[in-house]
Design an enzyme around this catalytic site. Structure first.
Site, PDB file in Angstrom:
ATOM      1  N   ASP A 165       0.863  -1.195   0.000  1.00  0.00           N
ATOM      2  CA  ASP A 165       0.000   0.000   0.000  1.00  0.00           C
ATOM      3  C   ASP A 165       0.897   1.243   0.000  1.00  0.00           C
ATOM      4  OD1 ASP A 165      -2.974   0.814   1.896  1.00  0.00           O
ATOM      5  OD2 ASP A 165      -1.672   2.152   0.772  1.00  0.00           O
ATOM      6  N   GLU A 190      -2.755  -0.077  -4.219  1.00  0.00           N
ATOM      7  CA  GLU A 190      -2.728  -1.286  -3.393  1.00  0.00           C
ATOM      8  C   GLU A 190      -2.697  -2.535  -4.230  1.00  0.00           C
ATOM      9  OE1 GLU A 190      -5.414  -2.207   0.033  1.00  0.00           O
ATOM     10  OE2 GLU A 190      -6.141  -0.214  -0.512  1.00  0.00           O
ATOM     11  N   CYS A 201     -17.932   9.913 -10.404  1.00  0.00           N
ATOM     12  CA  CYS A 201     -16.675  10.633 -10.647  1.00  0.00           C
ATOM     13  C   CYS A 201     -15.549   9.723 -11.127  1.00  0.00           C
ATOM     14  CB  CYS A 201     -16.239  11.368  -9.379  1.00  0.00           C
ATOM     15  SG  CYS A 201     -15.791  10.238  -8.061  1.00  0.00           S
TER      16      CYS A 201
HETATM   17  N1  DCP Z   1      -8.614   8.006  -1.804  1.00  0.00           N
HETATM   18  C1  DCP Z   1      -9.703   8.826  -2.114  1.00  0.00           C
HETATM   19  N2  DCP Z   1     -10.763   8.895  -1.256  1.00  0.00           N
HETATM   20  C2  DCP Z   1     -10.786   8.186  -0.116  1.00  0.00           C
HETATM   21  C3  DCP Z   1      -9.698   7.355   0.215  1.00  0.00           C
HETATM   22  C4  DCP Z   1      -8.617   7.287  -0.661  1.00  0.00           C
HETATM   23  O1  DCP Z   1      -9.688   9.463  -3.159  1.00  0.00           O
HETATM   24  N3  DCP Z   1     -11.830   8.272   0.694  1.00  0.00           N
HETATM   25  C5  DCP Z   1      -7.462   7.991  -2.729  1.00  0.00           C
HETATM   26  C6  DCP Z   1      -6.396   8.974  -2.283  1.00  0.00           C
HETATM   27  C7  DCP Z   1      -5.322   8.141  -1.677  1.00  0.00           C
HETATM   28  C8  DCP Z   1      -5.442   6.852  -2.427  1.00  0.00           C
HETATM   29  O2  DCP Z   1      -6.827   6.723  -2.749  1.00  0.00           O
HETATM   30  O3  DCP Z   1      -4.029   8.735  -1.823  1.00  0.00           O
HETATM   31  C9  DCP Z   1      -4.993   5.653  -1.628  1.00  0.00           C
HETATM   32  O4  DCP Z   1      -5.789   5.508  -0.470  1.00  0.00           O
HETATM   33  P1  DCP Z   1      -5.181   5.050   0.906  1.00  0.00           P
HETATM   34  O5  DCP Z   1      -6.283   4.750   1.824  1.00  0.00           O
HETATM   35  O6  DCP Z   1      -4.150   3.999   0.684  1.00  0.00           O
HETATM   36  O7  DCP Z   1      -4.519   6.349   1.501  1.00  0.00           O
HETATM   37  P2  DCP Z   1      -3.122   6.962   1.233  1.00  0.00           P
HETATM   38  O8  DCP Z   1      -2.307   6.161   0.292  1.00  0.00           O
HETATM   39  O9  DCP Z   1      -3.318   8.384   0.821  1.00  0.00           O
HETATM   40  O10 DCP Z   1      -2.473   6.961   2.678  1.00  0.00           O
HETATM   41  P3  DCP Z   1      -1.892   5.728   3.518  1.00  0.00           P
HETATM   42  O11 DCP Z   1      -0.464   6.067   3.758  1.00  0.00           O
HETATM   43  O12 DCP Z   1      -2.670   5.716   4.776  1.00  0.00           O
HETATM   44  O13 DCP Z   1      -2.069   4.501   2.695  1.00  0.00           O
HETATM   45 MG    MG Z   2      -2.083   4.085   0.560  1.00  0.00          MG
END
Ligand code: DCP
Ligand code: MG
Length: 590
Positions: free
Chosen positions: A104, A196, A523
């Site tokens: 991830d 992921e 979207c």
């Molecule tokens: N995403 C989104 N809306 C959400 C959750 C996630 O658009 N409600 C998008 C933005 C994130 C990406 O998906 O960057 C990946 O989601 P993750 O949950 O893996 O979150 P991050 O990668 O940003 O952070 P982490 O370090 O916790 O994995």
């Molecule tokens: Mg992530």
């Protein structure tokens, strides 16, 4: 909500209960964040929506508590026996021969933006806009800023927050690069979103005589070399555990759970239930408040109660939901159809023509059970119930409020992807979905395929076309939790709790849905199936947009400020001119 139950701290019971379950948010002042969210949204349409959700959860908790109170010692020991047997079966089928790796990316969108603009490095950053943010850098998370939060609230939490608009082209580009790396370790890797993936590394460990820990470290390093981005990795004997593990040492870390029964049991015993994919804040709240469960050990300890309350009421819920829908529309039906999908994905449709017209949950349950018993023994993934062949009730108590074909089409306007898949002629309505077989109501020429719009659970009703159907169905989200259906108790096992929650909370037919089960129909954003809370929040956001648009259709602008805003929007957005920004949805009524 709030004020009456929590005195001078109403935000504590506010349903938008802020969660710091996300990586990087451990030290956040939860109460402060909750208070700010509460104060900023109080009195808004959004707030009312949250209030409805909270009322639903409270009702659910009360009803479960009442069911719990009715259970006798005899009932509990009966359910305990069933659960013990099931645990033994599961233990016997435990497979420790495979090594799974879950990867991830860290703060993915924010990390990509920082990579392309190094000035953002080390700064609190949000990707998105004033209406909603997609993710936040780890620096911003310290303030309580997180994904799926309205940007204007995030700015209140962190005034120096920098906003960067989304750019999906960039994220896809970097995602492709990571996937090239994954394919070198497992050509059959399973990508569940842009950032992921699951890789089975059993073979590569054997071939190269290296440990899973070494593979994890090497993979992370290769991804960094290829992209300049960091990721976190979890390794475990199955995918579900690997995902839990990848979150443990986030960001830029890894956690290895050995393929050893004792290690797995020890790991699980202390695990908070919230860490398990599919258990979001609502399920967490219900399990805590009804049964006092907050860790996985407690799930095992209270297995009999869980079985009694959650599996047993599932079939009752299906029948009840269908019954409620029928009664709400003032309808009685004579054909009951049961649709089921077996563990091997075979779809069977069984129907019964009844002697009388029915719509009570008791009647539905009796006949549905008969249909299902004829199929036993069977392992199930999905169950659907449908009543059709309606009584032409000219004395419908609901009268003019009942939906018509026109209103059905009107609703579809707000769901472009659905309207494309609806074909109408004078007497037929067909809603097509991919990948499943259909069930047909011959007398009314109605076909309804709802597997791909599960989250909408729509009721399509028409007086004009004499065409109507209601179908409620639910599917196990966790393949590893399928249960064998042998009798009445097992019959009730076919719906999992999170799906029921989702079904119950998504009855509004104007909701967006997930294409291929992970792409938002409005979207195009991709959110994997196990992100139940995030998906709910995302759909809520679109629902908010739709409500706002509806509201704006009848909006009369009066103040100079509003007038100037209208003009500005007219010049910039043409036909959209009368819409106000989404953040107005969250603002207080004055
Ligand atoms: N995403 C989104 N809306 C959400 C959750 C996630 O658009 N409600 C998008 C933005 C994130 C990406 O998906 O960057 C990946 O989601 P993750 O949950 O893996 O979150 P991050 O990668 O940003 O952070 P982490 O370090 O916790 O994995
Ligand atoms: Mg992530």
């Amino acid at each position: 909500m709030g004020e009456t139950s929590s005195g001078d701290r109403p935000w504590q019971s506010y349903h938008t209960a802020y969660t710091n379950a996300k990586a990087g948010m451990e030290g956040v002042d939860k109460e402060k964040v909750q208070r700010i969210i509460y104060e900023m949204s109080k009195g808004s349409k959004y707030f009312e929506n949250e209030k409805r959700k909270e009322a639903f959860i409270k009702q659910k908790i009360e009803s479960l508590r009442a069911q719990r109170a009715k259970l006798t010692e005899k009932d509990i020991s009966h359910f305990q026996m069933i659960v013990n047997k099931r645990i033994l079966e599961l233990d016997g089928s435990r497979d420790l021969s495979k090594i799974w790796l879950h990867t991830d990316m860290d703060a993915f969108y924010a990390a990509v933006e920082t990579l392309e603009n190094p000035l953002l490095k080390g700064k609190p950053l949000a990707v998105g806009g004033m209406s909603m943010i997609c993710t936040a850098s780890y620096e911003a998370r310290k303030y309580g800023v997180r994904a799926a939060m309205p940007g204007f609230i995030a700015r209140k939490l962190c005034p120096e927050l920098i906003f960067v608009p989304t750019n999906f082209g960039k994220y896809t580009y970097y995602s492709e690069k990571t996937r090239n790396v994954f394919s070198k370790y497992d050509p059959d890797y399973i990508a569940t979103s842009l950032d992921e993936a699951y890789l089975e590394i059993t073979e590569i460990c054997k071939q190269r005589s290296i440990s899973s820990e070494e593979v994890a470290a090497e993979l992370r390093n290769t991804i960094y070399q290829e992209t300049g981005l960091t990721c976190s990795v979890g390794v475990a004997p199955n995918r579900m555990l690997a995902k839990v593990c990848s979150d443990i040492n986030k960001p830029n870390g890894q956690f290895i759970l050995p393929n050893d029964r004792d290690a797995v049991m020890t790991f699980i015993s202390s695990l908070p239930i919230r860490k398990v994919g599919g258990i979001g804040k609502v399920t967490e709240q219900i399990l805590r408040e009804v049964l006092g469960i907050s860790t996985c050990t407690e799930i095992l300890q209270k297995g009999a109660l869980l079985h009694a309350l959650f599996s047993h009421c599932s079939t009752v819920d299906l029948a009840e939901t269908l019954s409620n829908d029928m009664q709400k529309e003032g309808l009685l039906g004579r054909n009951l159809t049961l649709k089921l999908k077996t563990a091997s994905f075979e779809v069977r449709t069984r129907a019964i023509s009844l002697q009388k017209y029915v719509n009570s949950k008791e009647d539905i349950l009796i006949y549905a059970s008969k249909l299902l018993k004829a199929e036993l023994p069977v392992r199930l993934r999905l169950l659907g119930l449908r009543l059709s062949h309606f009584h032409d009730d000219n004395h419908n108590p609901l009268g003019p409020t009942q939906k018509t074909l026109t209103s059905f089409l009107h609703i579809s306007e707000s769901i472009p992807s659905i309207i494309n898949s609806v074909h109408l002629n004078s007497s037929d309505v067909q809603i097509m979905g991919g990948g499943t077989s259909s069930s047909t109501n011959e007398s009314h020429g109605f076909q309804c395929e709802l597997n791909d719009i599960l989250e909408s659970n729509q009721l399509f009703v028409s007086n004009e076309g004499n065409v109507t159907s209601s179908e409620i169905q639910a599917e196990y989200s966790n393949k590893e939790c399928q249960s064998k259906c042998k009798g009445k108790e097992d019959l009730t096992n076919i719906v999992d709790f999170s799906d029921r929650k989702r079904a119950a909370s998504s009855r509004d037919s104007s909701r967006p849905f997930w294409i291929d089960d992970y792409i938002c129909s409005v979207c195009g954003i991709e959110i994997p199936t196990n992100f139940i809370e995030e998906r709910q929040e995302h759909l809520d956001y679109h629902l908010a947009q739709m409500l706002q648009k509806e509201e704006c259709r009848s909006l009369t602008f009066s103040s100079p400020l509003e007038k100037s805003r209208t003009k500005k929007q007219k010049s910039s957005s043409g036909k959209q001119a009368k819409y106000i920004p989404i953040d107005a949805f969250f603002k207080k009524k004055t």
